[in-house]
Each structure stands twice: as structure tokens, then as C-alpha cells.
Design an enzyme around this catalytic site. Structure first.
Site, PDB file in Angstrom:
ATOM      1  N   CYS A 152       0.814  -1.222   0.000  1.00 52.78           N
ATOM      2  CA  CYS A 152       0.000   0.000   0.000  1.00 52.78           C
ATOM      3  C   CYS A 152       0.844   1.267   0.000  1.00 52.78           C
ATOM      4  O   CYS A 152       0.315   2.359  -0.241  1.00 52.78           O
ATOM      5  CB  CYS A 152      -0.944  -0.010   1.203  1.00 52.78           C
ATOM      6  SG  CYS A 152      -1.947  -1.509   1.313  1.00 52.78           S
TER       7      CYS A 152
ATOM      8  N   HIS B 287      -3.299   6.590   2.329  1.00 49.50           N
ATOM      9  CA  HIS B 287      -3.807   5.294   1.870  1.00 49.50           C
ATOM     10  C   HIS B 287      -5.169   5.025   2.498  1.00 49.50           C
ATOM     11  O   HIS B 287      -5.349   5.160   3.710  1.00 49.50           O
ATOM     12  CB  HIS B 287      -2.815   4.195   2.237  1.00 49.50           C
ATOM     13  CG  HIS B 287      -3.382   2.816   2.101  1.00 49.50           C
ATOM     14  ND1 HIS B 287      -4.040   2.390   0.966  1.00 49.50           N
ATOM     15  CD2 HIS B 287      -3.402   1.768   2.973  1.00 49.50           C
ATOM     16  CE1 HIS B 287      -4.442   1.153   1.139  1.00 49.50           C
ATOM     17  NE2 HIS B 287      -4.066   0.752   2.342  1.00 49.50           N
TER      18      HIS B 287
ATOM     19  N   ASN C 294     -10.535  -0.650  -0.063  1.00 48.52           N
ATOM     20  CA  ASN C 294      -9.077  -0.602   0.027  1.00 48.52           C
ATOM     21  C   ASN C 294      -8.498  -1.118  -1.286  1.00 48.52           C
ATOM     22  O   ASN C 294      -8.648  -2.293  -1.618  1.00 48.52           O
ATOM     23  CB  ASN C 294      -8.622  -1.473   1.208  1.00 48.52           C
ATOM     24  CG  ASN C 294      -7.124  -1.443   1.425  1.00 48.52           C
ATOM     25  OD1 ASN C 294      -6.348  -1.173   0.527  1.00 48.52           O
ATOM     26  ND2 ASN C 294      -6.711  -1.760   2.647  1.00 48.52           N
TER      27      ASN C 294
END
Length: 336
Positions: A115, A260, A290
Site C-alpha cells: 500500500c 492510503h 481498500n
């Protein structure tokens, strides 16, 4: 005045298929209300059966090139941040994207920092451009994480979605010289917190010459939820606070923080910890979930096209994820 690096255009792509919490609630013995209350997610996008990470990345790249007014054959470097490549190890997804968009003059490679990957990739491309004035680079974050989750595992299956974002970087000989605070970091002692098994860590058999090779198990993502949550809250605070300290400013002075999009509860906890209004954090998590390496560039492109992100805004990017890795950058848009 001197050589500077500018983000000349951004682009993004989300697959057409939208999967809502109601679509998965019965299977997971859950509900839209429970999933949303624990994650901040109502829906996410899933790639079609005939779409791969390279397809999503190529579409985002083409939109970024169009926004920048740059032709694909003018790109000298492609860096693709992904945790869900088309192939397990090689060829790189960046090479496949290179062919799909016609960037025949570009070097290409994948970067694996989960990420945090897009911010890592921005820095790799920025440094390359400083060493090659006059060139142009393409940075892509692309994921099809829906294909990595075990739908019987409630800790991960409700969180992830598919998507891609991209940015075109150009060097300018007479642009403003900026001192850009940057943080890149890793802590391998937390490697077990988030894993996607497979690879070449284990042999197929004790003696591959004499014994029948065993079949590899299907690789699914596994995550230690509480450990990841605690790491993310602490590290995101440290990233943003550390960047601001380097720049001689306070987090409240930032126009926005593009972090993120892991879980809205993480961002809420960070906002409380830092004494910031939640609105300081740009969010699109509710409708995309996500998307790992695609998360930050999806946010940037959406903010640009909405008119939220304007030239001259001082912003921070902050990524954190498997590895463990983290990365942050503070700059005045659009100059890195």
C-alpha cells in the site's frame, strides 16, 4: 531556478462491476450496517473476468497521458506499484502495460511495497528524472485484490476492491527548485502481519529431482487485523507529523492529506490522535474500498477532476502497508 519535477497529468480507472455490502452480506453472515460501521465501506469495484491488473493500469495510464498532453512514445520510464501482478513474478505488469499503451521507448518495472507502493514509485521516478533531464515518466498504482481474498475470512474479504491510478511526471529545466520532505521506511519484523503466500519460499518437494512435485496451495491474503490497525494509526501520525516537522510547518497548515485508504476507522483514529478535523483527510473509501497501491493515485485523480486539488496546494501523501512499509511526501502541487 533549476530542474524540477512536475506532475503533468493524472488518470484513474475503476472496473464497471460494483459490489455492494448487500451483495456479500449473506455470504459473510453480516450486514451492510455492520460492514460500514467497522470499515467505512459501502461498495467496491471488481474487475471483470477478462480484466487483469495490466488492463486497469493501462486505462488509467492512457487517461493520465491525455490529461498531461503527452504521447505514450514520449515516456522514458514506467514504474508500476502493484501487489496483484498479472503474473506471479515475471514478466512485470509494467512491461505488459508498456505494450498495451504503445510506450515503445520506455523502460519498465514493477515495484513491490504494497500500500506504500505508489509513493515509493513516485520517488523512484523523481530521482530518475533528476538524473535524466528532459525525460518523462509514468507512475501507476494498479490492483485486482478481489482475486487475492478468501471469502470465508471476514478480516480481509470485505475490505478490498480493484482499481488503478496513474500520474505523468515531467522534468522542467527552468521550473522552481523545491526542497521536498520525504519519508521512506520499512520494518521487516512485521512481515507476518499481512501476507500473500506462494512464491518460492518453500520447495515443491524435499528432492525435486527424485520426488514428485507437490501442488502449491491457492495463495490467499492473510492479515493480523489488530496488529495492522495499531501499526497504521501510529505510523500515519508519524509520517505526517515527521514530514511537517521537516518542512517547518504544522499538520493543520496542510491543504489536505492524501493517505492510503485502508479503513475509515484508521483515519478517524489518526485524526483524533493528531487533533485534526477528519475533513483534512481526503477520502473515497466508501465507494472503492481498500485498493492498496492504487489507493492514493485514485484519490489524487478524483480530487483533481473535482477541483478539490488546486495548483499551489501544500499536501502530504502517506502510505503504509505490508512489509511492513511506509512512505510519505510533502510538496506544493503539482511540483514534487
Amino acid at each position: 531556478m533549476g530542474c524540477s519535477i512536475r506532475i503533468a497529468g493524472t488518470g484513474s480507472y475503476l472496473p464497471a462491476r460494483v459490489v455492494t455490502n448487500d451483495d456479500i452480506a449473506d455470504y459473510m453472515d453480516s450486514s451492510d450496517e455492520w460492514i460500514y460501521s467497522h470499515t467505512g465501506i459501502h461498495s467496491r469495484h471488481f474487475a471483470a473476468n477478462d480484466e487483469a491488473t495490466s488492463d486497469l493500469g493501462a486505462k488509467a495510464a492512457e487517461r493520465a497521458l491525455e490529461a498531461a498532453g503527452v504521447k505514450a512514445d514520449a515516456i522514458g520510464l514506467i514504474v508500476t506499484a502493484t501487489s496483484s501482478p498479472d503474473y506471479g513474478v515475471f514478466p512485470s505488469t509494467a512491461c505488459i502495460i508498456q505494450e498495451k499503451i504503445g510506450a515503445k521507448n520506455a523502460a519498465a518495472y514493477d515495484l513491490s511495497a504494497a500500500c506504500s507502493g505508489f509513493v515509493y514509485s513516485l520517488e523512484m521516478a523523481r530521482c530518475w528524472l533528476l538524473a535524466h533531464p528532459g525525460e518523462k515518466a509514468l507512475v501507476i498504482g494498479a490492483e485486482v485484490l478481489s482475486r487475492t481474498v478468501d471469502w470465508s475470512d471476514r478480516t480481509v474479504s470485505m475490505l478490498f476492491g480493484d482499481g488503478a491510478g496513474a500520474a505523468v511526471l515531467v522534468s522542467e529545466e527552468n521550473g522552481p527548485v523545491v526542497s521536498k520532505p520525504l519519508l521512506l521506511g520499512a520494518d521487516g519484523s512485521g512481515a507476518a502481519f499481512i501476507t500473500l503466500d506462494g512464491g518460492c519460499r518453500q520447495p515443491l518437494s524435499p528432492d525435486p529431482i527424485k520426488e514428485t512435485p507437490r501442488q502449491r496451495d491457492i495463495a490467499y491474503m492473510k492479515m493480523q487485523g489488530r496488529a495492522v490497525f495499531n501499526f497504521a494509526v501510529k505510523k500515519l501520525d508519524e509520517i505526517v507529523s515527521g514530514l511537517c516537522a521537516k518542512a517547518g510547518m504544522k499538520p493543520g497548515d496542510l491543504a489536505r492529506i492524501y493517505a492510503h485508504q485502508a479503513n475509515e476507522r484508521i483515519l478517524e483514529a489518526v485524526a483524533r490522535r493528531m487533533g485534526l478535523p477528519l475533513e483534512k483527510f481526503y477520502m473515497n473509501l466508501e465507494t472503492v474500498g481498500n485498493t492498496s497501491g492504487a489507493s492514493i493515485p485514485l484519490c489524487l485523480d478524483k480530487a483533481v477532476r473535482e477541483g478539490v486539488l488546486k495548483d499551489g496546494d501544500t499536501i502530504a501523501l502517506a502510505g503504509f502497508g505490508a512489509g511492513l512499509t511506509w512512505a510519505g511526501a510533502l510538496f506544493k502541487w503539482p511540483y514534487l
